[in-house]
Design a protein around this motif. Structure first.
Motif, PDB file in Angstrom:
ATOM      1  N   UNK A 350      38.291  48.370  55.142  1.00 16.77           N
ATOM      2  CA  UNK A 350      39.639  48.738  54.729  1.00 16.77           C
ATOM      3  C   UNK A 350      40.642  47.581  54.870  1.00 16.77           C
ATOM      4  N   UNK A 351      41.603  47.561  53.949  1.00 14.79           N
ATOM      5  CA  UNK A 351      42.692  46.592  53.965  1.00 14.79           C
ATOM      6  C   UNK A 351      43.958  47.268  53.446  1.00 14.79           C
ATOM      7  N   UNK A 352      45.120  46.819  53.910  1.00 15.25           N
ATOM      8  CA  UNK A 352      46.378  47.372  53.428  1.00 15.25           C
ATOM      9  C   UNK A 352      47.398  46.289  53.125  1.00 15.25           C
ATOM     10  N   UNK A 353      48.362  46.629  52.247  1.00 16.09           N
ATOM     11  CA  UNK A 353      49.463  45.733  51.878  1.00 16.09           C
ATOM     12  C   UNK A 353      50.658  46.610  51.493  1.00 16.09           C
ATOM     13  N   UNK A 415      46.154  50.568  49.682  1.00 16.49           N
ATOM     14  CA  UNK A 415      45.041  50.776  50.600  1.00 16.49           C
ATOM     15  C   UNK A 415      43.739  50.498  49.870  1.00 16.49           C
ATOM     16  N   UNK A 416      43.014  49.489  50.331  1.00 18.17           N
ATOM     17  CA  UNK A 416      41.689  49.190  49.800  1.00 18.17           C
ATOM     18  C   UNK A 416      40.663  49.911  50.662  1.00 18.17           C
ATOM     19  N   UNK A 417      39.909  50.808  50.071  1.00 13.63           N
ATOM     20  CA  UNK A 417      38.857  51.540  50.791  1.00 13.63           C
ATOM     21  C   UNK A 417      37.532  51.223  50.125  1.00 13.63           C
ATOM     22  N   UNK A 418      36.861  50.218  50.643  1.00 14.83           N
ATOM     23  CA  UNK A 418      35.563  49.821  50.103  1.00 14.83           C
ATOM     24  C   UNK A 418      34.486  50.579  50.885  1.00 14.83           C
ATOM     25  N   UNK A 430      33.565  42.208  52.171  1.00 15.22           N
ATOM     26  CA  UNK A 430      34.762  41.696  52.843  1.00 15.22           C
ATOM     27  C   UNK A 430      35.378  40.548  52.046  1.00 15.22           C
ATOM     28  N   UNK A 431      34.555  39.678  51.510  1.00 15.13           N
ATOM     29  CA  UNK A 431      35.068  38.563  50.715  1.00 15.13           C
ATOM     30  C   UNK A 431      35.784  39.052  49.455  1.00 15.13           C
ATOM     31  N   UNK A 432      35.180  40.019  48.760  1.00 11.85           N
ATOM     32  CA  UNK A 432      35.846  40.600  47.590  1.00 11.85           C
ATOM     33  C   UNK A 432      37.179  41.224  48.004  1.00 11.85           C
ATOM     34  N   UNK A 433      37.162  41.971  49.101  1.00 12.34           N
ATOM     35  CA  UNK A 433      38.366  42.677  49.542  1.00 12.34           C
ATOM     36  C   UNK A 433      39.469  41.708  49.935  1.00 12.34           C
ATOM     37  N   UNK A 434      39.086  40.646  50.623  1.00 11.23           N
ATOM     38  CA  UNK A 434      40.095  39.657  51.025  1.00 11.23           C
ATOM     39  C   UNK A 434      40.688  38.952  49.806  1.00 11.23           C
ATOM     40  N   UNK A 435      39.868  38.735  48.791  1.00 10.35           N
ATOM     41  CA  UNK A 435      40.378  38.117  47.565  1.00 10.35           C
ATOM     42  C   UNK A 435      41.364  39.053  46.869  1.00 10.35           C
ATOM     43  N   UNK A 436      41.041  40.349  46.852  1.00  5.93           N
ATOM     44  CA  UNK A 436      41.936  41.327  46.227  1.00  5.93           C
ATOM     45  C   UNK A 436      43.221  41.453  47.040  1.00  5.93           C
TER      46      UNK A 436
END
Length: 497
Positions: A350-353, A415-418, A430-436
């Motif tokens: 998960x990632x958020x912005x 919210x990115x929920x991979x 994680x690499x894809x998510x960090x790029x997004x």
């Protein structure tokens, strides 16, 4: 004259660095429920991990299997004294601990807790009661959002909540608590009247606008850093529109992306009763990703239908508009995906912005990158990128100084929920998510980065999560109430002079 050490600590606080301390027990302490050990009440339950760190119970299962904490034992507490005694035992023996409520926390900082003790509130702290005359509700520390919705709706009232029904009420509220009704009534944290909590020293206290006022300010936006909240009393409000919500689910093909986000930007700031979720998602594993849009209007039906019609006129694959009572909204919204998201297990990376505005050129790039990930890693078919667009009218009715919550100007929460099951692809996803995330971060519309704390990955500077202007005051409160940092496992705040 202040020492160099104190100056360094103050600078550490003001710069907003995260705390990287690890909380790993150095020995496998024997957990004894008796007076010489945890000193638990007869109603408490103790589960101890086997030599492989596993439990003979499903209560250890968290929502996500990605970078989780591990435990020597789980204490299912029966009362406040069990919590107090467990904290005293853990701190005396230098064993880290976490509180279990909804168990939806996914920050990677939680994985710093290894061989710890779980304080499980889910047996005896799950009640929700409504005082209709006083327009208040009292909630237990592990009660879930759907529990609150059911009770409050049944009493003919409403109150702001999060959107996922299986998240813990207070777990969400202590970080701010964003959601569909915030445009009308503010954040969940804005509506806390008082709370009962157990501190790091084992003392149980009440916090409110008149008792322990500094701590009351701090827990409303950074509450996970200061203690175990066992109960809170919150405001509730008379029901609007007889408790009915207009729900619209629209599916757009990818070619409508620019038109949709242009129209969405034009509606910002949103009207108080309106929320709009837009998801990049694969509804059919064999088909291309689409844009699923959920619109909920907590006001008159005609007004809600008119707003939804503007978006539907862009050209949808399908448009479904229904009127549902608030307590059934999670069964309906976004084609019922809210309930599906509650499924436990598998890896949620998960990632958020936080965004002020949505950059349409960036959104096309993000959609393409997400589609590439789904193609290259089919195990991620259940993943989604969600933009939660809420009204901020009710949020901004409360002053910035009223609580520790820092981001009252975020219009759109990303919210990115991979989601996937294969741990071997962690690094790639994680690499894809960090790029997004980087693409979003480069186009927030703010002069500096902002992220809702509960959506934080765990690698953000504290200034991004808590706001630069709040850090010094939070650090002072941390030094006063948790100087040893025993509550440092979730987006930790350093103690400051």
């Amino acid at each position: 004259m202040p020492s160099l050490a104190s100056l360094g600590l103050t600078l550490f606080c003001l710069l907003g660095h995260t705390v990287s301390q690890s909380f790993q027990s150095t020995s496998r302490t024997v957990l004894d429920r008796g007076p010489s050990g945890l000193n638990l009440s007869p109603g408490a339950e103790l589960y101890v991990a086997n030599k492989d760190g596993k439990f003979d119970t499903t209560i250890a299962q968290r929502w996500s299997d990605f970078q989780n904490p591990t435990f020597l034992g789980i204490v299912v507490v029966a009362n406040e004294n069990d919590i107090i005694n467990t904290i005293k035992f853990a701190t005396k023996n230098k064993i880290p601990f976490l509180t279990l409520g909804g168990t939806h926390g996914y920050s990677t900082t939680l994985s710093k807790v290894q061989n710890g003790i779980a304080i499980d509130l889910r047996k005896s702290f799950i009640s929700v009661s409504v005082n209709s005359a006083a327009n208040t509700a009292t909630v237990g520390g592990a009660a879930l959002i759907q529990d609150l919705v059911n009770a409050v709706h049944g009493a003919g009232k409403q109150t702001p909540t999060g959107t996922c029904p299986c998240v813990g009420i207070l777990g969400a509220a202590l970080g701010g608590g964003i959601g569909r009704l915030q445009g009308m009534h503010g954040l969940m944290s804005d509506n806390i009247i008082s709370a009962r909590m157990v501190l790091a020293n084992g003392n149980a206290v009440t916090v409110s606008a008149t008792e322990n006022k500094d701590l009351f300010w701090a827990i409303r936006g950074a509450g996970h850093n200061f203690g175990v909240v066992t109960q809170a009393t919150i405001k509730v409000y008379p029901q609007q529109n007889n408790g009915n919500h207009v729900n619209g689910d629209l599916i757009f093909t990818a070619d409508k992306l620019e038109a949709f986000y242009t129209l969405l930007n034009a509606q910002t700031p949103l009207p108080a009763p309106l929320s709009i979720f837009s998801l990049f998602v694969k509804l059919d594993p064999a088909a291309a990703p689409v844009i699923l849009v959920n619109m909920v209007y907590a006001g008159p039906e005609a007004e809600g239908r008119a707003i939804i019609a503007k978006f539907s006129a862009l050209g949808t694959v399908s448009t479904l508009v229904v009127v549902v009572p608030w307590n059934k909204l999670s069964d309906t919204a976004a084609l019922g995906l809210g309930n599906a998201v509650c499924a436990r297990g598998n890896r949620k990376n998960m990632f958020g912005v936080g965004l002020k505005t949505i950059n349409i050129v960036a959104m096309r790039d993000i959609f393409n990158t997400f589609s590439e990930m789904l193609k290259n890693y089919p195990d991620t078919v259940g993943s989604a990128i969600t933009i939660e667009s809420f009204s901020v009218q009710g949020v901004q009715a409360f002053s910035d100084a009223s609580s520790a919550y820092p981001h009252r100007d975020i219009n759109n929460h990303v919210l990115l929920n991979m989601a996937y099951s294969d741990a071997s692809i962690d690094n790639a996803i994680t690499n894809y998510s960090m790029a997004i995330r980087a693409k979003f971060q480069a186009n927030t519309g703010f002069p500096s980065l902002k992220t809702y704390m509960n959506y934080g990955r765990g690698d953000e500077p504290n200034a991004v999560l808590y706001g630069q202007s709040k850090l010094q005051t939070l650090g002072v409160a941390k030094k006063k109430y948790d100087p040893s940092g025993v509550f440092n496992a979730y987006h930790a705040i350093p103690a400051c002079n």
